[in-house]
Design a protein around this motif. Structure first.
Motif, PDB file in Angstrom:
ATOM      1  N   VAL A 311      36.215  37.269  38.922  1.00 53.65           N
ATOM      2  CA  VAL A 311      37.422  37.769  38.791  1.00 53.65           C
ATOM      3  C   VAL A 311      37.727  38.324  37.369  1.00 53.65           C
ATOM      4  O   VAL A 311      38.211  39.597  37.343  1.00 53.65           O
ATOM      5  CB  VAL A 311      38.656  36.756  39.306  1.00 53.65           C
ATOM      6  N   PHE A 312      37.458  37.560  36.518  1.00 54.88           N
ATOM      7  CA  PHE A 312      37.881  38.283  34.992  1.00 54.88           C
ATOM      8  C   PHE A 312      37.011  39.198  34.740  1.00 54.88           C
ATOM      9  O   PHE A 312      37.365  40.239  34.028  1.00 54.88           O
ATOM     10  CB  PHE A 312      37.541  36.901  34.186  1.00 54.88           C
ATOM     11  N   LYS A 313      35.815  38.993  35.048  1.00 54.30           N
ATOM     12  CA  LYS A 313      34.923  39.990  34.453  1.00 54.30           C
ATOM     13  C   LYS A 313      35.001  41.269  35.261  1.00 54.30           C
ATOM     14  O   LYS A 313      34.546  42.430  34.692  1.00 54.30           O
ATOM     15  CB  LYS A 313      33.387  39.491  34.652  1.00 54.30           C
ATOM     16  N   GLU A 314      35.228  41.299  36.498  1.00 53.14           N
ATOM     17  CA  GLU A 314      35.097  42.591  37.507  1.00 53.14           C
ATOM     18  C   GLU A 314      36.576  43.118  37.735  1.00 53.14           C
ATOM     19  O   GLU A 314      36.599  44.305  38.052  1.00 53.14           O
ATOM     20  CB  GLU A 314      34.571  41.999  38.851  1.00 53.14           C
ATOM     21  N   HIS A 315      37.535  42.540  37.512  1.00 53.04           N
ATOM     22  CA  HIS A 315      39.012  42.737  37.619  1.00 53.04           C
ATOM     23  C   HIS A 315      39.933  42.612  36.527  1.00 53.04           C
ATOM     24  O   HIS A 315      40.797  42.006  36.983  1.00 53.04           O
ATOM     25  CB  HIS A 315      39.520  42.363  39.047  1.00 53.04           C
ATOM     26  N   PRO A 316      39.487  43.086  35.421  1.00 49.74           N
ATOM     27  CA  PRO A 316      40.638  42.673  34.420  1.00 49.74           C
ATOM     28  C   PRO A 316      42.065  43.432  34.650  1.00 49.74           C
ATOM     29  O   PRO A 316      43.011  42.913  34.034  1.00 49.74           O
ATOM     30  CB  PRO A 316      40.009  43.176  33.091  1.00 49.74           C
ATOM     31  N   ASP A 317      41.934  44.399  35.535  1.00 45.51           N
ATOM     32  CA  ASP A 317      43.294  45.167  35.676  1.00 45.51           C
ATOM     33  C   ASP A 317      44.166  44.018  36.628  1.00 45.51           C
ATOM     34  O   ASP A 317      45.372  44.685  36.847  1.00 45.51           O
ATOM     35  CB  ASP A 317      43.024  46.587  36.708  1.00 45.51           C
ATOM     36  N   TRP A 318      43.543  43.277  37.259  1.00 46.70           N
ATOM     37  CA  TRP A 318      44.233  42.395  38.186  1.00 46.70           C
ATOM     38  C   TRP A 318      45.149  41.564  37.200  1.00 46.70           C
ATOM     39  O   TRP A 318      46.012  40.782  37.554  1.00 46.70           O
ATOM     40  CB  TRP A 318      43.545  41.462  38.678  1.00 46.70           C
ATOM     41  N   LEU A 319      44.844  41.389  35.890  1.00 43.42           N
ATOM     42  CA  LEU A 319      45.549  40.289  35.143  1.00 43.42           C
ATOM     43  C   LEU A 319      46.734  40.845  34.375  1.00 43.42           C
ATOM     44  O   LEU A 319      46.989  41.776  33.950  1.00 43.42           O
ATOM     45  CB  LEU A 319      44.489  39.719  34.026  1.00 43.42           C
ATOM     46  N   VAL A 320      47.699  39.670  33.990  1.00 38.52           N
ATOM     47  CA  VAL A 320      48.926  39.926  33.202  1.00 38.52           C
ATOM     48  C   VAL A 320      48.380  40.073  31.911  1.00 38.52           C
ATOM     49  O   VAL A 320      47.302  39.548  31.480  1.00 38.52           O
ATOM     50  CB  VAL A 320      49.683  38.559  33.284  1.00 38.52           C
ATOM     51  N   LYS A 321      49.090  41.282  31.212  1.00 37.16           N
ATOM     52  CA  LYS A 321      48.532  41.811  29.921  1.00 37.16           C
ATOM     53  C   LYS A 321      49.334  41.267  28.526  1.00 37.16           C
ATOM     54  O   LYS A 321      50.587  40.788  28.995  1.00 37.16           O
ATOM     55  CB  LYS A 321      48.481  43.202  29.891  1.00 37.16           C
ATOM     56  N   ASP A 322      48.632  41.227  27.678  1.00 35.40           N
ATOM     57  CA  ASP A 322      49.532  41.067  26.329  1.00 35.40           C
ATOM     58  C   ASP A 322      50.263  42.458  25.751  1.00 35.40           C
ATOM     59  O   ASP A 322      49.943  43.269  26.504  1.00 35.40           O
ATOM     60  CB  ASP A 322      48.635  40.541  25.139  1.00 35.40           C
ATOM     61  N   SER A 323      50.833  42.413  24.695  1.00 38.15           N
ATOM     62  CA  SER A 323      51.532  43.619  24.122  1.00 38.15           C
ATOM     63  C   SER A 323      50.461  44.799  23.708  1.00 38.15           C
ATOM     64  O   SER A 323      50.722  45.895  23.813  1.00 38.15           O
ATOM     65  CB  SER A 323      52.138  43.457  23.240  1.00 38.15           C
ATOM     66  N   SER A 324      49.213  44.305  23.692  1.00 40.82           N
ATOM     67  CA  SER A 324      48.141  45.586  23.553  1.00 40.82           C
ATOM     68  C   SER A 324      47.498  46.086  24.588  1.00 40.82           C
ATOM     69  O   SER A 324      46.657  47.079  24.589  1.00 40.82           O
ATOM     70  CB  SER A 324      47.114  45.156  22.418  1.00 40.82           C
ATOM     71  N   GLY A 325      47.826  45.530  25.821  1.00 36.73           N
ATOM     72  CA  GLY A 325      47.205  46.023  27.140  1.00 36.73           C
ATOM     73  C   GLY A 325      46.123  45.259  27.556  1.00 36.73           C
ATOM     74  O   GLY A 325      45.606  45.430  28.446  1.00 36.73           O
ATOM     75  N   LYS A 326      45.535  44.014  26.870  1.00 35.46           N
ATOM     76  CA  LYS A 326      44.533  43.510  27.209  1.00 35.46           C
ATOM     77  C   LYS A 326      45.110  42.153  27.979  1.00 35.46           C
ATOM     78  O   LYS A 326      46.109  41.806  27.814  1.00 35.46           O
ATOM     79  CB  LYS A 326      43.791  42.732  25.718  1.00 35.46           C
ATOM     80  N   PRO A 327      44.104  41.593  28.673  1.00 35.24           N
ATOM     81  CA  PRO A 327      44.465  40.371  29.551  1.00 35.24           C
ATOM     82  C   PRO A 327      45.074  39.332  28.534  1.00 35.24           C
ATOM     83  O   PRO A 327      44.419  39.104  27.487  1.00 35.24           O
ATOM     84  CB  PRO A 327      43.062  40.086  30.088  1.00 35.24           C
ATOM     85  N   LEU A 328      46.022  38.896  28.937  1.00 36.47           N
ATOM     86  CA  LEU A 328      46.650  37.837  28.127  1.00 36.47           C
ATOM     87  C   LEU A 328      46.219  36.407  28.338  1.00 36.47           C
ATOM     88  O   LEU A 328      45.923  35.845  29.348  1.00 36.47           O
ATOM     89  CB  LEU A 328      48.207  37.548  28.652  1.00 36.47           C
ATOM     90  N   SER A 329      45.801  35.775  27.092  1.00 33.02           N
ATOM     91  CA  SER A 329      45.040  34.499  27.140  1.00 33.02           C
ATOM     92  C   SER A 329      46.036  33.659  27.058  1.00 33.02           C
ATOM     93  O   SER A 329      47.129  33.731  26.202  1.00 33.02           O
ATOM     94  CB  SER A 329      44.320  34.338  25.892  1.00 33.02           C
TER      95      SER A 329
END
Length: 596
Positions: A311-329
């Motif tokens: 899910v993480f590798k194939e669908h990063p667009d599915w994830l809540v983002k941080d302020s820079s637009g990257k998946p939020l850890s």
């Protein structure tokens, strides 16, 4: 002590003196007279063009925030009302948390965390300097006065909370910097402020109002069954399950649901993939459960994934983002997770995520035959500090949309909320975990016990409570297992065994069998010492006695008529008594008695 015995916390006010008009009613009057204030995203007071419109219908308040100006404005929060110097700093109270594992008690000047976790500490949810933030419900017990209940009766969009200090309580709703357009309004969550001598009546009224906004997700009776986690953890094997399944079929067939817990999946988030557990064929284990006449149950954490998952590798667009637009850890803003961390969060406002969740649960329900889902780590579905696909959505809406997709896929299966955002789960789960994870230690028996009893009023009103597993094997002394079993029986909620039952003794097996099925009713305790409780089970009345202290203690219970007293677990008669029944319990001990 008053003669009436109310459900759990209901009698707390009675234990503090004779009720009189005063502080509780004065608090409500002061709250109604206080002004609502909106704050901008930068923390400053919003301009006069932003109006907080409160409409009181009796003691229920509807709140709207209206932007009458010509430009949009971002709002951080709204203080619905504030009351200071009405209640004494020594006033006892109980408050809920945002996350399931957080609860607070003590006094206004000396609040105490009930369990091991706090929203601000463990989950890093911000709170203002000088105040403790609590959520959803506050119950206050002014000395020599009626009880005061403050609570939110809805949770559709915004988080309802309270800022508490020694002398002040603020009623607050978190607007999450949402943008309010000119001429538009936000409808906030409904709020209730009630006082009364009978706490049980207050809770009935409060729960009834919640039902109008969030009708309970009905399930006929609280489930009973067996869970793999507390005996085998994430290394559970197919043979572990088969051995216990055979034992249950032959010795305790009343345990209907057989739950496979965390460990079957290769990665967090890849719930339909094949891992190493169960010989790479979890579906066969579930089929075997069904073929032997039991109900397959499984653990799923629908809102999280780890960095090695597909899910993480194939669908990063599915994830809540941080302020820079990257998946939020998740560890950047809250607790990062307990295994395969840090976790990343599926965004419930994303239509693709909603479709994914529906598909996962549809496959598990229709093809795997699962009829019970333990939904864990649900709190992360309402994570704070992230950027959602739908920029107009709050974290409550993100969670509720994701859960709606889960419900659609799960169909008629039982849904248990665990590690969930408590009030945002209203109307979305059949069952709700009401305490921390159980461990075979006295400290956890005690702490989780108090967590469960403080929340027992919710059982059968909002959902079925899950007090976590009954564990009866191990090297703890008999008296502490007796305490644990008696307390779980008193909750009236779900009953799952957490033991490797192939190793249970005949005496403890008998106790397990007598604990199921659950009564479905919470015992009524005399006060929050939680020492003497009563519950009606069919034609019988059960008496629950709990000794929390290390030293022996005598308990005397008034009997209304000549009564024969039986040990519920063994069925042994303890004699016939008139007037009173007195028994001494050793330290850390508990009893369940039948009165006939």
């Amino acid at each position: 002590m008053k003669k009436n015995i109310f459900c759990l916390l209901a009698a707390v006010g009675a234990s503090m003196g004779v009720a009189r008009a005063g502080s509780a009613d004065q608090f409500i009057k002061s709250l109604k007279n206080s002004a609502g204030i909106a704050y901008q995203a930068n923390g400053s007071v919003a301009p006069a063009t932003v109006k907080v419109m409160r409409t009181w219908n009796g003691n229920v308040c509807t709140i709207r925030v209206v932007n009458t100006g010509s430009s949009s404005i971002r709002l951080k929060e709204v203080v619905i009302g504030s009351v200071g110097k009405v209640l004494a700093p020594s006033t006892s109270f109980y408050a809920e948390g945002f996350q399931m594992l957080t609860q607070t008690a003590g006094t206004l000047e000396k609040p105490e965390t009930v369990g091991n976790y706090s929203d601000a500490g463990h989950y890093k949810i911000p709170q203002p300097d000088g105040y403790l933030a609590v959520y959803n419900l506050v119950r206050l017990y002014p000395k020599n006065d009626a009880e005061l209940l403050l609570g939110y009766t809805s949770s559709n969009k915004f988080v309802g909370k309270f800022y508490v200090s020694a002398d002040t309580i603020k009623v607050v709703e978190d607007l999450e910097n949402q943008e309010l357009q000119p001429g538009k309004a936000f409808l906030l969550e409904e709020f209730m402020a009630e006082s009364g001598k009978d706490g049980n009546q207050l809770l009935d009224k409060f729960a009834g109002r919640i039902q109008q906004h969030h009708p309970r997700l009905e399930f006929k009776a609280p489930p009973d069954g067996w869970c793999s986690w507390y005996c085998f953890g994430p290394k559970v094997t197919a043979q572990n399950v088969y051995d216990n399944l055979d034992y249950i079929k032959n010795n305790a067939p009343i345990l209907k649901y057989i739950q496979l817990d965390d460990g079957y999946q290769p990665h967090m988030g890849d719930w339909l993939s094949v891992g190493n557990s169960f010989g790479g064929n979890v579906q066969q284990v579930l089929k075997s459960i069904r073929d032997k006449g039991f109900e397959p149950a499984i653990w799923v954490a629908p809102f999280i994934c780890d960095s090695n998952s597909a899910v993480f590798k194939e669908h990063p667009d599915w994830l809540v983002k941080d302020s820079s637009g990257k998946p939020l850890s998740s560890d950047k803003v809250t607790f990062g997770g307990w295994r395969l961390k840090p976790w990343f969060v599926l965004d419930g406002t994303n239509p693709a995520v909603q479709a994914h969740l529906t598909e996962v649960f549809s496959v598990m329900r229709q093809l795997w035959g699962v009829t019970y889902f333990k939904l864990d780590a649900n709190f992360w579905g309402a994570i704070h500090g992230g950027v959602y696909y739908d920029k107009t959505a709050t974290r409550v809406e993100a969670y509720r949309r994701g859960m709606a997709a889960v419900i659609k896929g799960a169909g008629d299966a039982f849904l248990l909320g665990c590690n969930h955002p408590l009030w945002p789960s209203l109307g979305l789960v059949h069952g709700s975990r009401s305490s921390m994870d159980i461990k075979r230690t006295w400290t956890v028996f005690e702490k989780s016990g108090r967590e469960n009893l403080y929340r027992s009023w919710q059982n059968g009103r909002l959902w079925w409570n899950d007090p976590d597993c009954l564990v009866l094997t191990g090297d703890m002394p008999d008296n502490e297992y007796n305490f644990h079993a008696a307390l779980l029986y008193a909750t009236g909620g779900m009953l799952l065994s957490g033991d490797d039952l192939t190793k249970i003794s005949p005496e403890r097996l008998n106790m397990l069998k007598k604990a199921a099925p659950p009564t479905g009713k919470a015992a009524a305790f005399e006060n929050t010492n939680f020492e003497i409780g009563r519950v009606q089970a069919g034609k019988d009345q059960r008496l629950i006695l709990l000794n929390w202290q290390t030293s022996p203690k005598k308990y005397t219970v008034k009997l209304n008529k000549p009564t024969e007293v039986f040990d519920y677990w063994t069925g042994k008669s303890l004699g016939k008594f008139t007037g009173n029944y007195t028994v001494e319990l050793t330290g850390h001990n508990g009893m369940v008695l039948t009165l006939k």
